[in-house]
Scaffold this motif. Sequence first.
Motif, PDB file in Angstrom:
ATOM      1  N   CYS A 264      49.270  46.641   7.209  1.00  0.00           N
ATOM      2  CA  CYS A 264      50.252  45.666   7.840  1.00  0.00           C
ATOM      3  C   CYS A 264      50.292  45.329   9.309  1.00  0.00           C
ATOM      4  O   CYS A 264      51.248  44.980   9.988  1.00  0.00           O
ATOM      5  N   ALA A 304      53.734  42.532   9.007  1.00  0.00           N
ATOM      6  CA  ALA A 304      53.503  41.475   9.888  1.00  0.00           C
ATOM      7  C   ALA A 304      52.130  40.953   9.885  1.00  0.00           C
ATOM      8  O   ALA A 304      51.733  40.051  10.813  1.00  0.00           O
ATOM      9  N   HIS A 306      49.244  38.513   8.771  1.00  0.00           N
ATOM     10  CA  HIS A 306      49.536  37.288   8.189  1.00  0.00           C
ATOM     11  C   HIS A 306      47.863  36.348   8.265  1.00  0.00           C
ATOM     12  O   HIS A 306      47.060  37.045   8.865  1.00  0.00           O
ATOM     13  N   VAL A 313      55.945  36.775   9.507  1.00  0.00           N
ATOM     14  CA  VAL A 313      56.009  37.907   8.763  1.00  0.00           C
ATOM     15  C   VAL A 313      56.724  37.918   7.619  1.00  0.00           C
ATOM     16  O   VAL A 313      57.325  36.918   7.064  1.00  0.00           O
ATOM     17  N   GLU A 327      59.067  43.217  13.255  1.00  0.00           N
ATOM     18  CA  GLU A 327      58.061  42.692  12.759  1.00  0.00           C
ATOM     19  C   GLU A 327      57.540  41.458  13.679  1.00  0.00           C
ATOM     20  O   GLU A 327      56.318  41.547  13.887  1.00  0.00           O
ATOM     21  N   VAL A 331      54.003  40.715  15.755  1.00  0.00           N
ATOM     22  CA  VAL A 331      53.228  39.488  15.499  1.00  0.00           C
ATOM     23  C   VAL A 331      52.875  39.170  17.099  1.00  0.00           C
ATOM     24  O   VAL A 331      51.859  38.465  17.435  1.00  0.00           O
TER      25      VAL A 331
END
Lengths: 376, 163
Positions: A264, A304, A306, A313, A327, A331
């Motif tokens: 993540c 977070a 992507h 998020v 979160e 990013v």
Amino acid sequence: MRQEPEPFVSGPPPALNWRDRRNTRMQGELGSPPSPRPPAAPTAPRLATCGPRETLDHFDQDRSDPTPAHVARLRQIARCIRDSQRTARPIRALRIIGHASAEGSDAYNQALGQRRADSVMARLRRELETLQPGLAARLRIVAESRGEHELTGRGREFDRRVVIDLPRVHVRPPLPRPPYPRPPRVPRPRPPERGCAPQRERIRLHLKILFDPGIPISTMVQSMRQVYHPAGFRVEVASTERLSRPSLVDLDLHCPGSIDTCPCDGGATSAEQNQLFANRNNVTGHDIVVYFVRSTTPALNGCASHPAGRPGVVVTSVASQWTLGHEVGHVLGLNHVANNDRLMTGLGTNNITNPPPDLIPTEIQTMTNSPLTVPC
Amino acid sequence: MSVDANHVKRLLESDEPNYGAVVRLGPEVVPVLARLIAGPDPRVAAAAASAAGLVRHPQATQALEQAARSASAMVRLAAAGAARNMQGPAVNRVLHTLLADADQGVRKFAIKAAVARPHDSALVARVRSLQGSDSSPANRTLAARAVRFAESRRGGGGGSRIA
């Protein structure tokens, strides 16, 4: 074919003589339908009108779906918005605010108000799309809730309402067309829509809700602002949308080829993450999308990572009030720290000891350097 | 070597629990995870159930059984997700229970875990029955894909992945 309601028109009604007026009044009192209006003059087309603030009240108790009367009024408002685009004072942005009566808990009513605002937003978008495809996407629509905090004092039926703010902007009238061909227009960078003092940078969020978290989303956004605003970042909610994607409510983070799970902290994303992040209505270049789901497997408060070019998020239903800001911090380039006084604690934002948590200068610099924070 | 329960709890309390660090503690962590699964905080219990699946040790099966009996759907859901990483007849029995769970999210992950066991004909039959009977259309679609995938695996074919 659906019958359109009678348009809500501007300007005075056609003049009636004393006999017409008396007949109209008597028919109204007896409950019979009023006499038909004389046909409109075939000259200039008349524009639908609406006020700067429209209120839809008398929502059914504990319900968020608009009643038929609301739908009829929303249709008129949609026409008004469409027609305003041809005037010098068009409507370019709407704020839809859901309210609830005081029955029930504060948290429940906050969520109920949000559901009402979201339902009205969805219906209005549909009406706008029917009238003029693409119009809804050009408008900036924000849906939010005030829960039970702004009661009318006129009774519960009036408290159960949605208020639509329809501010108009002034635009310059078009210049007269020159008698010679126009030179090609040189594209210029679009200036910021407006300033955001006292903050220096802007972060725009789009909220996509598949499942309401235990802590109200408004609380999460407010908590994020508590941390970000003093650091110079204005947090704006650009849009709120409810997504009906039952298959993604509990999100699978299993990465093909990975021994356990997708990390993540960036890198790979799972097939379901890719599906989820494909939902990008209203999202433009520097915006960050927040997807509220019920859970992830394995269990996380938020995530977070992507897909490339789709910053966003995931926040789950067990998130803390600080998880959203945490979160988004990832990013924007921030890493975990072992300090429960700080937003980016890796020890769990549920354990933050000295709220609001801090961002330190080096973190603020990292966020400023992120392409996702835009100078005001 | 004993494992510090508070240390494990701290690892799991993060917004993004450090599962890798938990796994590196080895099989000795399993009893601690079992205690956390039985604990009062369903958020930590769910994370502990997820971690139990990643430890990949026979003892973790008991923790999985415990998680599958939890009153919290979040914990059962984590158990279903964890089952995908585990093997053995006991895990298959847990999956039979989870495929009949009242929560559609739990059933979703149980279907995904069951498809990884194409040679357990009873499990595949159970998933096949969900094609037509699950109350969630998304789960019915997933079950149909899972059955096709399991049949292709049993027949030696590749089949498309159930993601």
